[in-house]
Design a protein around this motif. Structure first.
Motif, mmCIF file in Angstrom:
data_model
loop_
_atom_site.group_PDB
_atom_site.id
_atom_site.type_symbol
_atom_site.label_atom_id
_atom_site.label_comp_id
_atom_site.label_asym_id
_atom_site.label_seq_id
_atom_site.Cartn_x
_atom_site.Cartn_y
_atom_site.Cartn_z
ATOM 1 N N ALA A 1 3.207 12.126 1.840
ATOM 2 C CA ALA A 1 4.326 11.499 1.138
ATOM 3 C C ALA A 1 4.031 10.009 1.014
ATOM 4 C CB ALA A 1 5.626 11.734 1.894
ATOM 5 N N THR A 2 3.561 9.617 -0.131
ATOM 6 C CA THR A 2 3.076 8.254 -0.352
ATOM 7 C C THR A 2 4.197 7.232 -0.186
ATOM 8 O OG1 THR A 2 1.454 9.157 -1.891
ATOM 9 C CG2 THR A 2 1.842 6.786 -1.982
ATOM 10 N N LYS A 3 3.932 6.247 0.640
ATOM 11 C CA LYS A 3 4.945 5.229 0.941
ATOM 12 C C LYS A 3 4.787 3.970 0.091
ATOM 13 C CE LYS A 3 6.738 7.721 4.224
ATOM 14 N NZ LYS A 3 5.889 8.923 4.064
ATOM 15 N N SER A 4 3.594 3.784 -0.477
ATOM 16 C CA SER A 4 3.357 2.608 -1.315
ATOM 17 C C SER A 4 2.352 2.975 -2.404
ATOM 18 C CB SER A 4 2.814 1.454 -0.464
ATOM 19 O OG SER A 4 2.581 0.309 -1.264
ATOM 20 N N PHE A 5 2.756 2.758 -3.654
ATOM 21 C CA PHE A 5 1.894 3.073 -4.796
ATOM 22 C C PHE A 5 1.223 1.818 -5.338
ATOM 23 C CE2 PHE A 5 4.770 6.717 -4.854
ATOM 24 C CZ PHE A 5 3.929 7.765 -5.195
ATOM 25 N N ASP A 6 0.042 1.990 -5.906
ATOM 26 C CA ASP A 6 -0.650 0.917 -6.607
ATOM 27 C C ASP A 6 -0.023 0.800 -7.997
ATOM 28 O OD1 ASP A 6 -2.395 -0.686 -8.114
ATOM 29 O OD2 ASP A 6 -4.152 0.008 -7.006
ATOM 30 N N ILE B 1 5.190 9.691 -8.837
ATOM 31 C CA ILE B 1 3.782 10.079 -8.814
ATOM 32 C C ILE B 1 2.927 8.880 -9.214
ATOM 33 C CG2 ILE B 1 4.323 12.478 -9.348
ATOM 34 C CD1 ILE B 1 3.270 11.966 -12.200
ATOM 35 N N GLY B 2 1.702 8.883 -8.781
ATOM 36 C CA GLY B 2 0.791 7.788 -9.102
ATOM 37 C C GLY B 2 -0.403 7.803 -8.170
ATOM 38 N N TYR B 3 -0.789 6.614 -7.708
ATOM 39 C CA TYR B 3 -1.951 6.497 -6.826
ATOM 40 C C TYR B 3 -1.622 5.572 -5.666
ATOM 41 C CZ TYR B 3 -4.190 8.841 -10.670
ATOM 42 O OH TYR B 3 -4.490 9.768 -11.649
ATOM 43 N N ARG B 4 -1.981 6.000 -4.476
ATOM 44 C CA ARG B 4 -1.657 5.275 -3.252
ATOM 45 C C ARG B 4 -2.241 3.862 -3.261
ATOM 46 N NH1 ARG B 4 -4.758 9.498 0.608
ATOM 47 N NH2 ARG B 4 -3.605 10.840 -0.844
ATOM 48 N N ALA B 5 -1.483 2.933 -2.719
ATOM 49 C CA ALA B 5 -1.968 1.566 -2.562
ATOM 50 C C ALA B 5 -2.986 1.525 -1.427
ATOM 51 C CB ALA B 5 -0.802 0.625 -2.265
ATOM 52 N N GLU B 6 -3.950 0.645 -1.535
ATOM 53 C CA GLU B 6 -4.987 0.553 -0.517
ATOM 54 C C GLU B 6 -4.427 0.156 0.843
ATOM 55 O OE1 GLU B 6 -8.233 -1.889 -1.691
ATOM 56 O OE2 GLU B 6 -8.706 -0.708 -3.481
ATOM 57 N N ASP C 1 -1.529 1.108 2.100
ATOM 58 C CA ASP C 1 -0.551 2.060 2.631
ATOM 59 C C ASP C 1 -1.139 2.698 3.884
ATOM 60 O OD1 ASP C 1 1.362 3.914 3.210
ATOM 61 O OD2 ASP C 1 1.348 4.913 1.263
ATOM 62 N N MET C 2 -0.720 2.228 5.025
ATOM 63 C CA MET C 2 -1.301 2.695 6.285
ATOM 64 C C MET C 2 -1.010 4.166 6.538
ATOM 65 S SD MET C 2 1.241 0.966 9.104
ATOM 66 C CE MET C 2 2.984 1.373 9.193
ATOM 67 N N PHE C 3 0.035 4.698 5.920
ATOM 68 C CA PHE C 3 0.385 6.093 6.146
ATOM 69 C C PHE C 3 -0.667 7.051 5.577
ATOM 70 C CE2 PHE C 3 4.371 3.858 6.533
ATOM 71 C CZ PHE C 3 4.973 4.477 7.607
ATOM 72 N N ALA C 4 -1.500 6.564 4.667
ATOM 73 C CA ALA C 4 -2.522 7.413 4.061
ATOM 74 C C ALA C 4 -3.538 7.902 5.082
ATOM 75 C CB ALA C 4 -3.237 6.662 2.941
ATOM 76 N N SER C 5 -3.744 7.137 6.142
ATOM 77 C CA SER C 5 -4.753 7.495 7.147
ATOM 78 C C SER C 5 -4.164 8.217 8.358
ATOM 79 C CB SER C 5 -5.485 6.236 7.627
ATOM 80 O OG SER C 5 -4.570 5.334 8.239
ATOM 81 N N PHE C 6 -2.853 8.387 8.388
ATOM 82 C CA PHE C 6 -2.230 9.058 9.526
ATOM 83 C C PHE C 6 -2.593 10.548 9.544
ATOM 84 C CE2 PHE C 6 1.686 6.171 10.469
ATOM 85 C CZ PHE C 6 0.833 5.095 10.634
ATOM 86 N N LYS C 7 -2.839 11.073 10.716
ATOM 87 C CA LYS C 7 -3.079 12.503 10.850
ATOM 88 C C LYS C 7 -1.776 13.259 10.612
ATOM 89 C CE LYS C 7 -6.978 12.319 14.068
ATOM 90 N NZ LYS C 7 -7.501 12.747 15.394
ATOM 91 N N LYS C 8 -1.892 14.438 10.008
ATOM 92 C CA LYS C 8 -0.705 15.253 9.773
ATOM 93 C C LYS C 8 -0.169 15.795 11.101
ATOM 94 C CE LYS C 8 -1.414 16.803 5.038
ATOM 95 N NZ LYS C 8 -0.419 15.846 4.545
ATOM 96 N N VAL C 9 1.125 15.829 11.216
ATOM 97 C CA VAL C 9 1.775 16.405 12.394
ATOM 98 C C VAL C 9 2.370 17.746 11.974
ATOM 99 C CG1 VAL C 9 3.544 16.111 14.153
ATOM 100 C CG2 VAL C 9 2.279 14.112 13.322
ATOM 101 N N ARG C 10 1.752 18.806 12.412
ATOM 102 C CA ARG C 10 2.174 20.160 12.059
ATOM 103 C C ARG C 10 2.073 21.059 13.287
ATOM 104 N NH1 ARG C 10 3.080 17.555 8.070
ATOM 105 N NH2 ARG C 10 2.782 18.139 5.873
ATOM 106 N N LYS C 11 2.847 22.123 13.283
ATOM 107 C CA LYS C 11 2.640 23.185 14.247
ATOM 108 C C LYS C 11 1.250 23.791 14.031
ATOM 109 C CE LYS C 11 7.500 24.685 14.246
ATOM 110 N NZ LYS C 11 8.397 25.840 13.956
ATOM 111 N N THR C 12 0.729 24.501 15.003
ATOM 112 C CA THR C 12 -0.500 25.249 14.781
ATOM 113 C C THR C 12 -0.195 26.419 13.871
ATOM 114 O OG1 THR C 12 -0.169 26.739 16.659
ATOM 115 C CG2 THR C 12 -1.314 24.641 17.112
#
Length: 209
Positions: A12-17, A183-188, A190-201
């Motif tokens: 879920a992109t938090k900052s767009f370019d 919709i668009g393209y993530r800003a460089e 946006d630190m959330f782009a590198s976060f690992k997904k948190v999901r159940k197994t």
């Protein structure tokens, strides 16, 4: 990438370019995917409103809980339900079936009459609830399609449908907004782009009988 890699890439992109725009070719793919998404009875009680007017996008921020993605994104997709799912709407659907599939009317008539009677007996709020569920199905499909196309997205429930509907004059179009997706393209940055997904197994999520 395979489909799982695309889904792992998506977030879920938090900052767009703001300088990067989605191409017309990719937009057409998104539009076609919207139109091909499965809906209950095949009735497609939805419209997709696409906004790329930057001044309008800025106006929508205050009606979107101040989420800046609405102003930054290349385009805003507003998922709307149609408010008049009546006899005329259903008959038009069956005329489309006859035109495209050349299906005889005697084969279609019993199902057509069932749907007309069923929808005429439902209260408006139940019809709108049903239609809204179709919007969620459609957004889910477009999230995947956009990921495959390398287009970033941010699905949103956090907005004021009433304010959107007034600003975009949806009432005169027979529409109500239910979901929003920049919709668009993530800003460089946006630190959330590198976060690992948190999901159940997978084992925790899936029950195989």
């Amino acid at each position: 990438m395979d489909i799982i890699e695309h889904l792992e890439w998506r977030y879920a992109t938090k900052s767009f370019d703001e300088d990067k725009m989605v191409s017309e070719e990719k937009l057409q793919t998104i539009y076609k995917a919207f139109n091909l998404t499965a809906t209950s009875y095949g009735l497609q009680p939805l419209k997709l409103v696409v906004i790329s007017n930057k001044e309008l996008q800025k106006q929508l921020v205050e009606h979107s809980m101040q989420q800046q993605q609405v102003a930054q994104a290349s385009h805003i997709l507003v998922f709307c339900i149609e408010t008049e799912i009546d006899k005329t709407y259903i008959e038009t659907y069956f005329e489309r079936i006859k035109e495209i599939r050349q299906t005889p009317d005697n084969i279609l008539s019993s199902f057509r009459e069932f749907l007309i009677e069923d929808f005429e007996s439902k209260p408006q709020e139940l019809i709108e609830s049903w239609a809204t569920k179709q919007a969620y199905l459609t957004m889910g499909n477009l999230l995947t399609v956009c990921a495959v196309e390398g287009v970033d997205t941010c699905p949103m429930e956090g907005f004021s449908p009433k304010q959107y509907d007034e600003l975009l004059d949806f009432e005169t179009k027979g529409l109500k907004s239910v979901l929003v997706m920049p919709i668009g393209y993530r800003a460089e940055d946006d630190m959330f782009a590198s976060f690992k997904k948190v999901r159940k197994t997978v084992e925790e999520s899936i029950i195989v009988l």
